[in-house]
Design a protein around this motif. Structure first.
Motif, PDB file in Angstrom:
ATOM      1  N   SER A 211       0.817  -1.214   0.000  1.00 57.28           N
ATOM      2  CA  SER A 211       0.000   0.000   0.000  1.00 57.28           C
ATOM      3  C   SER A 211       0.849   1.262   0.000  1.00 57.28           C
ATOM      4  CB  SER A 211      -0.916   0.009   1.221  1.00 57.28           C
ATOM      5  OG  SER A 211      -0.160   0.164   2.408  1.00 57.28           O
ATOM      6  N   GLY A 212       2.102   1.153   0.430  1.00 58.90           N
ATOM      7  CA  GLY A 212       2.977   2.319   0.508  1.00 58.90           C
ATOM      8  C   GLY A 212       2.930   3.028   1.843  1.00 58.90           C
ATOM      9  N   ALA A 213       2.118   2.526   2.784  1.00 59.06           N
ATOM     10  CA  ALA A 213       1.982   3.215   4.072  1.00 59.06           C
ATOM     11  C   ALA A 213       3.289   3.219   4.858  1.00 59.06           C
ATOM     12  CB  ALA A 213       0.873   2.556   4.896  1.00 59.06           C
ATOM     13  N   THR A 214       3.952   2.073   4.924  1.00 53.99           N
ATOM     14  CA  THR A 214       5.207   1.994   5.681  1.00 53.99           C
ATOM     15  C   THR A 214       6.292   2.840   5.020  1.00 53.99           C
ATOM     16  OG1 THR A 214       4.660  -0.223   6.475  1.00 53.99           O
ATOM     17  CG2 THR A 214       6.965   0.453   6.603  1.00 53.99           C
ATOM     18  N   SER A 215       6.408   2.726   3.703  1.00 51.32           N
ATOM     19  CA  SER A 215       7.432   3.527   3.011  1.00 51.32           C
ATOM     20  C   SER A 215       7.128   5.013   3.130  1.00 51.32           C
ATOM     21  CB  SER A 215       7.537   3.104   1.544  1.00 51.32           C
ATOM     22  OG  SER A 215       6.310   3.269   0.871  1.00 51.32           O
TER      23      SER A 215
END
Length: 251
Positions: A211-215
């Motif tokens: 999802s890209g949340a951590t990055s």
């Protein structure tokens, strides 16, 4: 001739080269058989000018994808070796959960093909794991990839620049606001390493970009810490339409 190269025939005799996906015999270690190579989905052109999301044919150069138009990202680009599919999934899970650390060199080589701009002026920083997860697994797969990428590009490895201060559950199935709440305060720049970030160009490395949340959380911390540019590098990128299929693979 290096010692490693001199010993290659002996290593091949004891451990015959095999394709890590199907087990077929190979001429040398560190690759895939032709059939499995063809099963990897390698993103190419045309693609989004901001995040490199692949487009269909006929899209003009410089076009942006809908997600980047609707919510411009904090990062400065995404370099993905493959798109997430059954073949890349098998390699990712073998590295992450199967103790196949030797896969990191091959996977990093594919990522490195997307990084012609990275040199000794770049910091190479892995997405951090919480210490409890490292203790259980024994290693951080993102750090193994980052180590190989730094070795091949000449970038400066900063494996401990980011730290995960609290354990976080899987983000699968959570909405954007819920993911942000879970990650709030979880990732930080290690104070002793902050001087490295001033005006730095950073390559943020992970095995899978979902999802890209951590990055996004990592990019935010890096830029607040002084980084001038942050590019995300990953082995497998999950496109939005496949998020539900991959969420169960994230520990």
């Amino acid at each position: 001739m290096t010692l490693a190269r001199a010993l290659e025939p002996l290593v091949d005799l004891i451990f015959p080269p095999r394709c890590p996906l199907c087990g077929a015999g190979l001429s040398s270690h560190g690759g895939l058989c032709p059939t499995c190579w063809s099963e990897l989905a390698i993103p190419g052109e045309p693609c989004c000018a901001t995040c490199s999301r692949p487009f269909g044919e006929g899209v003009p150069e410089g076009a942006l994808c809908a997600p980047c138009l609707g919510d411009p990202p904090r990062h400065d680009g995404i370099a993905a070796a493959t798109l997430y599919n059954p073949a890349s999934r098998k390699l990712v899970l073998a590295l992450k959960h199967g103790n196949r650390i030797s896969h990191a060199r091959f996977m990093a080589r594919l990522i490195g093909a997307k990084l012609p701009f990275v040199d000794e002026t770049w910091l190479v920083v892995p997405v951090p794991l919480h210490r409890w997860r490292i203790w259980r697994r024994g290693y951080n797969q993102a750090a193994e990839l980052a180590r190989e990428i730094a070795r091949s590009t000449g970038g400066v490895l900063a494996v401990d620049l980011l730290e995960r201060r609290k354990p976080t559950p899987s983000l699968g199935g959570l909405g954007k606001a819920a993911r942000k709440r879970v990650l709030s305060g979880a990732i930080a720049v290690r104070p002793s390493r902050k001087p490295l970030l001033k005006e730095a160009r950073v390559l943020l490395v992970d095995d899978v970009l979902t999802s890209g949340a951590t990055s996004d959380a990592c990019v935010s911390r890096l830029k607040r810490g002084g980084a001038r540019k942050v590019v995300i590098a990953c082995f497998a990128r999950v496109l939005d339409e496949a998020l539900d299929d991959v969420s169960k693979d994230r520990p």
